[in-house]
Design a protein around this motif. Structure first.
Motif, PDB file in Angstrom:
ATOM      1  N   ILE A  24      47.222  18.111   4.367  1.00 15.45           N
ATOM      2  CA  ILE A  24      46.745  16.867   3.788  1.00 15.45           C
ATOM      3  C   ILE A  24      45.517  17.360   2.612  1.00 15.45           C
ATOM      4  O   ILE A  24      45.218  16.839   1.406  1.00 15.45           O
ATOM      5  CB  ILE A  24      46.144  15.996   4.797  1.00 15.45           C
ATOM      6  CG1 ILE A  24      47.347  15.572   5.583  1.00 15.45           C
ATOM      7  CG2 ILE A  24      44.877  15.118   3.362  1.00 15.45           C
ATOM      8  CD1 ILE A  24      46.085  14.871   6.714  1.00 15.45           C
ATOM      9  N   THR A  25      44.383  18.198   2.716  1.00 14.50           N
ATOM     10  CA  THR A  25      43.312  19.106   1.972  1.00 14.50           C
ATOM     11  C   THR A  25      44.491  19.818   0.829  1.00 14.50           C
ATOM     12  O   THR A  25      44.076  19.459  -0.338  1.00 14.50           O
ATOM     13  CB  THR A  25      42.468  20.022   2.747  1.00 14.50           C
ATOM     14  OG1 THR A  25      42.540  19.184   3.565  1.00 14.50           O
ATOM     15  CG2 THR A  25      41.789  20.437   1.540  1.00 14.50           C
ATOM     16  N   TRP A  28      46.531  16.908  -1.224  1.00  9.05           N
ATOM     17  CA  TRP A  28      45.468  15.263  -1.775  1.00  9.05           C
ATOM     18  C   TRP A  28      45.741  14.829  -2.699  1.00  9.05           C
ATOM     19  O   TRP A  28      46.395  14.108  -3.671  1.00  9.05           O
ATOM     20  CB  TRP A  28      44.114  15.532  -0.861  1.00  9.05           C
ATOM     21  CG  TRP A  28      43.544  14.479  -1.481  1.00  9.05           C
ATOM     22  CD1 TRP A  28      42.724  14.092  -2.544  1.00  9.05           C
ATOM     23  CD2 TRP A  28      43.505  13.016  -1.131  1.00  9.05           C
ATOM     24  NE1 TRP A  28      42.050  12.543  -2.883  1.00  9.05           N
ATOM     25  CE2 TRP A  28      42.680  12.321  -1.489  1.00  9.05           C
ATOM     26  CE3 TRP A  28      44.264  12.183   0.342  1.00  9.05           C
ATOM     27  CZ2 TRP A  28      42.639  10.355  -0.949  1.00  9.05           C
ATOM     28  CZ3 TRP A  28      44.160  10.900   0.908  1.00  9.05           C
ATOM     29  CH2 TRP A  28      42.190  10.092   0.121  1.00  9.05           C
ATOM     30  N   GLN A  29      45.360  16.576  -3.974  1.00 10.47           N
ATOM     31  CA  GLN A  29      45.138  15.769  -4.816  1.00 10.47           C
ATOM     32  C   GLN A  29      46.590  15.796  -5.563  1.00 10.47           C
ATOM     33  O   GLN A  29      46.249  14.600  -6.977  1.00 10.47           O
ATOM     34  CB  GLN A  29      44.516  17.605  -5.693  1.00 10.47           C
ATOM     35  CG  GLN A  29      43.534  17.274  -7.228  1.00 10.47           C
ATOM     36  CD  GLN A  29      43.320  18.661  -8.155  1.00 10.47           C
ATOM     37  OE1 GLN A  29      42.134  18.664  -7.047  1.00 10.47           O
ATOM     38  NE2 GLN A  29      43.878  18.995  -8.601  1.00 10.47           N
ATOM     39  N   GLN A  46      43.689   5.759  -4.381  1.00 13.63           N
ATOM     40  CA  GLN A  46      43.148   6.376  -2.566  1.00 13.63           C
ATOM     41  C   GLN A  46      43.832   6.203  -1.124  1.00 13.63           C
ATOM     42  O   GLN A  46      44.206   6.475  -0.669  1.00 13.63           O
ATOM     43  CB  GLN A  46      41.705   6.559  -2.691  1.00 13.63           C
ATOM     44  CG  GLN A  46      41.519   7.080  -1.268  1.00 13.63           C
ATOM     45  CD  GLN A  46      39.976   7.213  -1.517  1.00 13.63           C
ATOM     46  OE1 GLN A  46      38.943   8.070  -2.245  1.00 13.63           O
ATOM     47  NE2 GLN A  46      39.672   7.284  -0.197  1.00 13.63           N
ATOM     48  N   GLN A  50      46.778   8.254   0.858  1.00 11.03           N
ATOM     49  CA  GLN A  50      46.433   7.899   2.310  1.00 11.03           C
ATOM     50  C   GLN A  50      47.691   7.612   3.365  1.00 11.03           C
ATOM     51  O   GLN A  50      48.081   8.321   4.166  1.00 11.03           O
ATOM     52  CB  GLN A  50      45.417   7.066   3.279  1.00 11.03           C
ATOM     53  CG  GLN A  50      43.785   8.042   2.447  1.00 11.03           C
ATOM     54  CD  GLN A  50      42.707   6.611   2.664  1.00 11.03           C
ATOM     55  OE1 GLN A  50      42.883   6.258   4.619  1.00 11.03           O
ATOM     56  NE2 GLN A  50      42.137   5.969   2.146  1.00 11.03           N
ATOM     57  N   PHE A  53      50.482   9.999   3.463  1.00 13.23           N
ATOM     58  CA  PHE A  53      49.962  10.978   4.470  1.00 13.23           C
ATOM     59  C   PHE A  53      50.036  10.365   5.683  1.00 13.23           C
ATOM     60  O   PHE A  53      51.274  11.452   6.188  1.00 13.23           O
ATOM     61  CB  PHE A  53      49.057  11.821   3.934  1.00 13.23           C
ATOM     62  CG  PHE A  53      48.809  12.454   3.333  1.00 13.23           C
ATOM     63  CD1 PHE A  53      49.189  13.976   3.400  1.00 13.23           C
ATOM     64  CD2 PHE A  53      47.927  12.148   2.361  1.00 13.23           C
ATOM     65  CE1 PHE A  53      48.943  15.162   2.266  1.00 13.23           C
ATOM     66  CE2 PHE A  53      47.270  13.169   0.984  1.00 13.23           C
ATOM     67  CZ  PHE A  53      48.407  13.735   0.830  1.00 13.23           C
ATOM     68  N   LEU A  54      50.087   9.458   5.897  1.00 15.00           N
ATOM     69  CA  LEU A  54      50.215   8.488   7.081  1.00 15.00           C
ATOM     70  C   LEU A  54      51.503   8.364   7.434  1.00 15.00           C
ATOM     71  O   LEU A  54      52.666   8.960   8.278  1.00 15.00           O
ATOM     72  CB  LEU A  54      49.887   7.076   7.512  1.00 15.00           C
ATOM     73  CG  LEU A  54      48.061   7.279   7.998  1.00 15.00           C
ATOM     74  CD1 LEU A  54      47.503   6.144   7.597  1.00 15.00           C
ATOM     75  CD2 LEU A  54      47.986   7.932   8.588  1.00 15.00           C
ATOM     76  N   TYR A 145      39.853  15.469  -9.336  1.00 15.51           N
ATOM     77  CA  TYR A 145      40.255  14.843  -8.535  1.00 15.51           C
ATOM     78  C   TYR A 145      41.867  14.350  -8.723  1.00 15.51           C
ATOM     79  O   TYR A 145      42.898  15.165  -7.777  1.00 15.51           O
ATOM     80  CB  TYR A 145      40.125  14.026  -7.791  1.00 15.51           C
ATOM     81  CG  TYR A 145      38.165  14.490  -6.603  1.00 15.51           C
ATOM     82  CD1 TYR A 145      38.025  15.244  -6.847  1.00 15.51           C
ATOM     83  CD2 TYR A 145      37.496  13.166  -6.352  1.00 15.51           C
ATOM     84  CE1 TYR A 145      36.553  15.747  -5.936  1.00 15.51           C
ATOM     85  CE2 TYR A 145      36.344  13.561  -5.307  1.00 15.51           C
ATOM     86  CZ  TYR A 145      36.527  14.648  -5.372  1.00 15.51           C
ATOM     87  OH  TYR A 145      35.100  15.312  -4.691  1.00 15.51           O
TER      88      TYR A 145
ATOM     89  N   PRO B  47      39.641  16.418  -1.368  1.00 15.52           N
ATOM     90  CA  PRO B  47      39.136  14.759  -1.038  1.00 15.52           C
ATOM     91  C   PRO B  47      37.888  14.845  -0.268  1.00 15.52           C
ATOM     92  O   PRO B  47      37.454  15.328   0.120  1.00 15.52           O
ATOM     93  CB  PRO B  47      40.550  14.709  -0.229  1.00 15.52           C
ATOM     94  CG  PRO B  47      41.069  16.050   0.317  1.00 15.52           C
ATOM     95  CD  PRO B  47      40.704  16.842  -0.694  1.00 15.52           C
ATOM     96  N   LEU B  55      42.492  10.853   8.943  1.00 14.31           N
ATOM     97  CA  LEU B  55      43.561  11.251   8.596  1.00 14.31           C
ATOM     98  C   LEU B  55      43.841  11.924   9.320  1.00 14.31           C
ATOM     99  O   LEU B  55      45.516  11.927  10.628  1.00 14.31           O
ATOM    100  CB  LEU B  55      44.282  11.622   7.734  1.00 14.31           C
ATOM    101  CG  LEU B  55      44.392  10.189   6.339  1.00 14.31           C
ATOM    102  CD1 LEU B  55      44.622  10.861   4.980  1.00 14.31           C
ATOM    103  CD2 LEU B  55      45.685   9.420   6.582  1.00 14.31           C
ATOM    104  N   LEU B  59      46.437  11.023  12.431  1.00 13.69           N
ATOM    105  CA  LEU B  59      48.117  11.509  12.749  1.00 13.69           C
ATOM    106  C   LEU B  59      47.292  12.633  13.878  1.00 13.69           C
ATOM    107  O   LEU B  59      49.270  12.970  14.153  1.00 13.69           O
ATOM    108  CB  LEU B  59      47.687  12.357  11.235  1.00 13.69           C
ATOM    109  CG  LEU B  59      48.667  11.795  10.015  1.00 13.69           C
ATOM    110  CD1 LEU B  59      48.702  11.769   8.980  1.00 13.69           C
ATOM    111  CD2 LEU B  59      49.857  10.443  10.555  1.00 13.69           C
TER     112      LEU B  59
END
Lengths: 186, 289
Positions: A24-25, A28-29, A46, A50, A53-54, A145, B47, B55, B59
């Protein structure tokens, strides 16, 4: 790199939190950047990031490596959610085609997991960014970001490029002061 | 001174673009370098940690539950398969002991079932191929009857004949009766005492029995039918004599009889055909028992 990514995906599929956080990290960008570009709104972007990713990780048990990069998979899901976003708003979505984004999630910047920043430090930085005035915060989100260009940021914020230049300078000066006050440096 | 400020803003913007490209932070002056360093720090921070943490927690829990569910499904399906296989083996091996069927003696040629039935003296048997005169050997037992409709019912006991009062022990050969045979009672018929028919044909549909005695010029064909089925008036020895020159159409032999006598004998409409004179044929008809 690809094998590392596949290993992370395999771990994340089983609910490994470290692998999930790394993925995710790391992504993310670019996801956030693409959502910003397509929505023009960092807050909505944003939420879309989210949701992306979910959605992606919930479908991860059925994910099959078909040779396409995981990044491309993320990009497709992001664009689908952007289309839904515009549909919910009752407006015609912007023309969204992956052909226009051969590498929609391109982000050559070093991945966060490669940095030595601890989670606590990242949390502190996040809190300081949240302390910025709204326009400065949005400028940071879009320019840094989301890694948008000056022109893109100006268009999305409805400001001139000169105004964005001024906003980003003020934002960075404020953050430098906050970092110094909290002992955060490079 | 104004120009310098614009240059600084432009230099900072270029430095941010460089950071976004992955280049090391830089700038023409110290302040621009420091601000570019702050931008890099923001970039590396990634982020918002709260968002990522939320998250990851959500998850992680969901995917771990899915993994547990997948594993559980895998285990239960495997266990169910094993149990099903075990039950199948148990059902096959440990079920109620199968009672072996009684040994069956292989039926003789022609799939006939032989049974001896004591017949009251007043009764006579109908099966002509098995009907035997007293003292005669059962020749017809090994003969396969020719049956036109291929569903021969059991040769059953014939109507009682007022015969000579002698008690006879007759052997009845019968095919294993099938359902159709049981449903329809085969016709009873008379036999020529002292003679064994060479061929017997039972036509269940027409309720007639055709017996052939001898061959060639001495061939006698006796065809009988229940009198009630015919237009002939009932009554013993009521003659309906008819001597015909034309041979019967149903003759199965090469040589056809030339004369024919039809009588009602013991309630049966009997037709005797042969090359003998009509008187001889009538005598034969009356001698049937």
């Amino acid at each position: 790199m690809v094998s590392d990514e596949q290993a992370l995906i395999a771990k994340a599929r089983d609910g490994d939190k470290a692998a999930l956080e790394a993925l995710i990290t790391g992504y993310w960008q670019p996801v956030f950047r693409l959502a910003c570009l397509k929505t023009g709104n960092s807050e909505d972007a944003q939420e879309i990031a989210q949701e992306t990713f979910l959605k992606v990780f919930r479908a991860l048990p059925g994910y099959r490596d078909t040779g396409a990069a995981f990044k491309t998979y993320l990009g497709r899901i992001t664009l689908n959610l952007v289309t839904d976003y515009w549909r919910k708003k009752g407006r015609s979505p912007q023309v969204v085609a992956l052909a226009d984004f051969p590498e929609p999630l391109a982000d050559p910047a070093p991945l966060p997991e490669d940095s030595a920043l601890s989670r606590e430090r990242r949390e502190s930085i996040g809190r300081m960014v949240a302390m910025l005035p709204a326009e400065q915060r949005q400028t940071v989100e879009l320019r840094i970001y989301a890694a948008l260009s000056l022109q893109e940021t100006a268009r999305l914020m409805g400001k001139t490029e000169a105004a964005v230049k001024m906003l980003q300078q003020r934002a960075l000066k404020n953050l430098r002061r906050l970092f110094q006050e909290h002992g955060i440096d490079r | 001174m104004q120009r310098t400020e614009e240059e600084k803003l432009a230099a900072l913007s270029a430095a941010i673009d460089a950071v976004n490209r992955g280049d090391p932070p830089g700038g023409p002056d110290r302040e621009t370098k420091e601000l570019a360093g702050v931008a890099l720090l923001l970039k590396q921070a990634g982020p918002p940690p709260a968002v990522v943490a939320g998250l990851v927690d959500t998850l992680g829990a969901e995917l771990a539950a899915k993994k547990k569910k997948r594993r559980w499904l895998w285990l239960t399906s495997g266990a169910a398969g094993t149990a099903a296989a075990a039950m199948l083996v148990f059902a096959l091996n440990a079920g109620p002991a199968a009672v072996p069927p009684p040994p069956l003696t292989p039926p003789p040629a022609g799939s006939v079932v032989i049974e001896s039935v004591p017949i009251p003296p007043a009764a006579s048997l109908a099966a002509p191929e098995t009907a035997k005169a007293d003292g005669q050997a059962p020749v017809a037992e090994n003969k396969t009857p020719v049956v036109e409709n291929k569903t021969p019912a059991a040769r059953q006991r014939a109507e009682a004949a007022p015969g000579n009062g002698q008690a006879e022990q007759r052997t009845m050969l019968a095919k294993v009766p099938d359902k159709a045979a049981v449903d329809k009672t085969p016709p009873a018929f008379l036999a020529w005492p002292g003679r064994e028919p060479d061929d017997v044909t039972v036509d269940k549909a027409a309720a007639t029995v055709r017996q052939v005695y001898g061959s060639g010029g001495q061939m006698i064909v006796v065809t009988q039918q229940a009198a009630a089925k015919t237009a002939a008036a009932p009554g013993d020895a009521k003659a309906a004599r008819a001597a015909e020159a034309a041979p019967p159409a149903a003759s199965s032999k090469a040589q056809s009889p030339t004369n024919r006598v039809t009588l009602v004998v013991k309630g049966m409409l009997v037709t005797v055909e042969g090359s003998q004179p009509a008187e001889e044929l009538e005598k034969i008809a009356r001698s049937l028992e």
